[in-house]
Motif scaffolding. Structure first.
Motif, short mmCIF file in Angstrom:
data_model
loop_
_atom_site.label_atom_id
_atom_site.label_comp_id
_atom_site.label_asym_id
_atom_site.label_seq_id
_atom_site.Cartn_x
_atom_site.Cartn_y
_atom_site.Cartn_z
N LEU A 171 0.87 -1.31 -0.02
CA LEU A 171 -0.05 -0.10 -0.11
C LEU A 171 0.95 1.19 0.03
O LEU A 171 1.91 1.28 0.52
N SER A 172 0.38 2.18 -0.65
CA SER A 172 1.21 3.41 -0.72
C SER A 172 0.31 4.28 0.27
O SER A 172 -0.86 4.73 0.05
N ALA A 173 0.80 5.12 1.37
CA ALA A 173 0.21 6.01 1.95
C ALA A 173 -0.13 7.30 1.37
O ALA A 173 -1.08 8.01 1.96
N VAL A 174 0.29 7.48 0.22
CA VAL A 174 0.03 8.76 -0.52
C VAL A 174 -1.59 8.55 -0.95
O VAL A 174 -2.25 9.57 -1.14
N PHE A 175 -1.66 7.36 -1.34
CA PHE A 175 -2.96 6.86 -2.35
C PHE A 175 -4.07 6.02 -1.70
O PHE A 175 -5.15 5.98 -1.99
N SER A 176 -3.49 5.74 -0.31
CA SER A 176 -4.36 4.54 0.35
C SER A 176 -5.03 5.37 1.37
O SER A 176 -4.67 6.30 2.19
N GLY A 177 -6.22 4.79 2.05
CA GLY A 177 -6.74 5.21 3.01
C GLY A 177 -7.33 4.14 4.05
O GLY A 177 -6.95 2.78 3.79
N VAL A 178 -8.16 4.34 5.07
CA VAL A 178 -9.07 3.28 5.82
C VAL A 178 -9.33 2.17 4.96
O VAL A 178 -9.29 0.77 5.20
N LYS A 179 -10.32 2.51 3.79
CA LYS A 179 -10.75 1.66 3.09
C LYS A 179 -9.83 0.65 2.42
O LYS A 179 -10.36 -0.48 2.31
N ASP A 180 -8.93 1.13 2.07
CA ASP A 180 -7.91 0.34 1.35
C ASP A 180 -7.31 -0.75 2.34
O ASP A 180 -6.75 -1.87 1.97
N ILE A 181 -7.04 -0.36 3.62
CA ILE A 181 -6.58 -1.12 4.72
C ILE A 181 -7.48 -2.31 4.96
O ILE A 181 -6.98 -3.37 5.04
N ARG A 182 -8.80 -1.81 5.11
CA ARG A 182 -9.70 -2.98 5.35
C ARG A 182 -9.99 -3.93 4.32
O ARG A 182 -9.89 -5.20 4.37
N ALA A 183 -9.70 -3.56 3.01
CA ALA A 183 -9.57 -4.34 1.59
C ALA A 183 -8.39 -5.33 1.85
O ALA A 183 -8.44 -6.51 1.67
N ALA A 184 -7.15 -4.91 2.17
CA ALA A 184 -6.28 -5.62 2.35
C ALA A 184 -6.33 -6.56 3.64
O ALA A 184 -5.73 -7.67 3.41
N MET A 185 -7.10 -6.13 4.60
CA MET A 185 -7.09 -7.23 5.72
C MET A 185 -8.16 -8.41 5.32
O MET A 185 -7.92 -9.44 5.63
N GLU A 186 -8.98 -8.13 4.53
CA GLU A 186 -9.95 -8.82 3.79
C GLU A 186 -9.34 -10.19 2.99
O GLU A 186 -9.53 -11.44 3.13
N GLN A 187 -8.10 -9.51 2.31
CA GLN A 187 -7.31 -10.35 1.49
C GLN A 187 -6.34 -11.09 2.26
O GLN A 187 -6.18 -12.21 1.95
#
Length: 435
Positions: free
Chosen positions: A78-94
């Motif tokens: 993940l890039s903190a420049v382009f990512s947010g909490v939604k992306d973190i949650r999607a990554a956790m689902e994966q």
């Protein structure tokens, strides 16, 4: 059936030469050498959360990927420049799906310092539960930029800029594997390494520029002159608002304080070359004059202020000469922090002390009532006294005594100030019957 129309993009040189094993990594021997921390971490058999802190182009992403390979983990970047909490949650689902298939996940967050507090907090429960192994990369001091809760759960490894010898080794590897048609003379190698400025990615990007320029010009031998004409010059490694910025301004200030004109000039020029705002530097130079020289050489303040005014009038590059000469003068001037210390001590006393009344003899008496109350009645006009000094007079509120905040140093003009203060004290002692 293969797609005949699908064209695979050519990866950048930096990606093509990315190390596939730990032994291929160039640099970071203090972490990756035998018995060193990261080498031991790789040999432990179990990944752990970590933060990789260092300047650009030193291998932070590479080490994160190698960690995933070494422990046979899924790698989610993940890039903190382009990512947010939604992306973190999607990554956790994966990551949950990976775990169901018997695979552990390494979550890599590049530029972790750009996540705000809530975004960093969103990582905590997953790192604590062991669902993922968290690896963060940052160019900023994590003790300032990363939440303490997250910081306490990750080992911090400090990466260093590549040395000249390490960059030359990388250049040789690039020539051997990809760019065998490029030949550099010794001066060109030194020029190229200087432009890279400790950044492996920058070096490889410069090599790609050179390759394109060679094709266009038909040159077979790369010289330093060719490089200077063909390359787009980038600023030195510098972040106008980051940790490196404050390290350099600290080095400038300490060089002035340490009476090193060459050191002061070097750091001033490094910051100017790196894009620091000269107006900011001029303000800091004025501050240095007051903090570290003070009354030991009052000309220092005048020269610092004149340099700031000169830069404001002339701008860059003409006005930068004034700043350079100011730091030279400040570096060689007599040093004293007596005034700085006295001010800080007085401020600290006032902040914690009670509100004391102004002594009656020091009060002004503009009205008849005030005169009847005795305001200013016993005030002694210093100009009417011998030596223009009212010996034995007090100017502090009752109960403070003689705090002795200002203690001039035996250097420069302050040595004369010390003599004057000693003489005035002798007059006070005589007036108070102490001689």
């Amino acid at each position: 059936m293969s797609d005949l129309f699908k064209v695979e993009p050519t990866p950048p040189l930096a990606e093509a030469l990315r190390p596939a094993t730990l032994d291929e990594v160039i640099g970071q021997s203090h972490l990756l050498g035998p018995g060193k921390p990261l080498r031991l971490a790789f040999e432990s058999g179990k990944p752990h959360s970590m933060i990789l802190w260092g300047p650009p182009g030193v291998g932070k992403t590479t080490l994160a990927r190698l960690t995933a390979n070494a422990f046979d983990c899924e790698f989610i970047p993940l890039s903190a420049v382009f990512s947010g909490v939604k992306d973190i949650r999607a990554a956790m689902e994966q990551a949950q799906q990976n775990l169901a298939q018997g695979r552990h996940t390494i979550l890599f967050v590049d530029e972790i310092h750009r996540f705000n507090k809530s975004q960093q907090d969103a990582l905590l429960p997953y790192a604590e539960s062991g669902l993922v192994t968290f690896i963060g990369a940052t160019t900023e001091n994590p003790s300032f930029e990363v939440n303490s809760a997250l910081l306490s759960r990750a080992q911090v490894y400090v990466l260093q800029a590549l040395t000249e010898d390490e960059l030359k080794l990388l250049l040789a590897r690039a020539q051997e594997r990809v760019l065998s048609h490029l030949q550099f003379d010794e001066a060109a190698v030194d020029t190229l390494i200087g432009y890279a400025d400790g950044d492996a990615r920058r070096l490889l990007n410069l090599l790609e520029q050179i390759g394109s320029a060679i094709k266009a010009s038909g040159v077979t031998q790369v010289t330093s002159e060719f490089l200077q004409n063909a390359l787009t010059l980038n600023a030195r490694r510098f972040d106008k608002g980051g940790d490196n910025f404050y390290d350099q301004i600290s080095a400038l200030h300490k060089s002035v304080r340490g009476s090193s004109p060459d050191g002061a000039l070097y750091w001033l020029c490094r910051m100017l070359d790196g894009g620091a705002d000269p107006m900011y530097l001029s303000r800091r130079i004025v501050r240095m004059a007051w903090e570290d020289i003070g009354l030991a050489d009052p000309r220092a303040m005048q020269i610092a202020n004149d340099a700031a005014a000169t830069y404001e009038r002339l701008g860059s590059p003409e006005g930068e000469l004034a700043l350079g000469q100011a730091v030279i003068y400040l570096a060689i001037a007599a040093k004293s922090n007596a005034g700085y210390n006295a001010f800080n001590q007085a401020m600290a006393f006032v902040r914690k002390d009670k509100s004391r009344e102004v002594p009656v003899h020091l009060r002004n008496a503009p009205t008849k009532l005030m005169k009847e109350l005795g305001y200013g009645h016993e005030y002694r006009y210093a100009h009417d006294e011998p030596h223009a000094y009212a010996a034995g007079e007090t100017y502090l509120p009752d109960g403070i005594g003689d705090p002795g905040w200002y203690q001039p140093v035996p250097r420069g003009v302050e040595s004369k100030i010390a003599e004057k203060m000693q003489f005035l004290k002798s007059l006070d002692d005589q007036a108070n019957g102490k001689d």
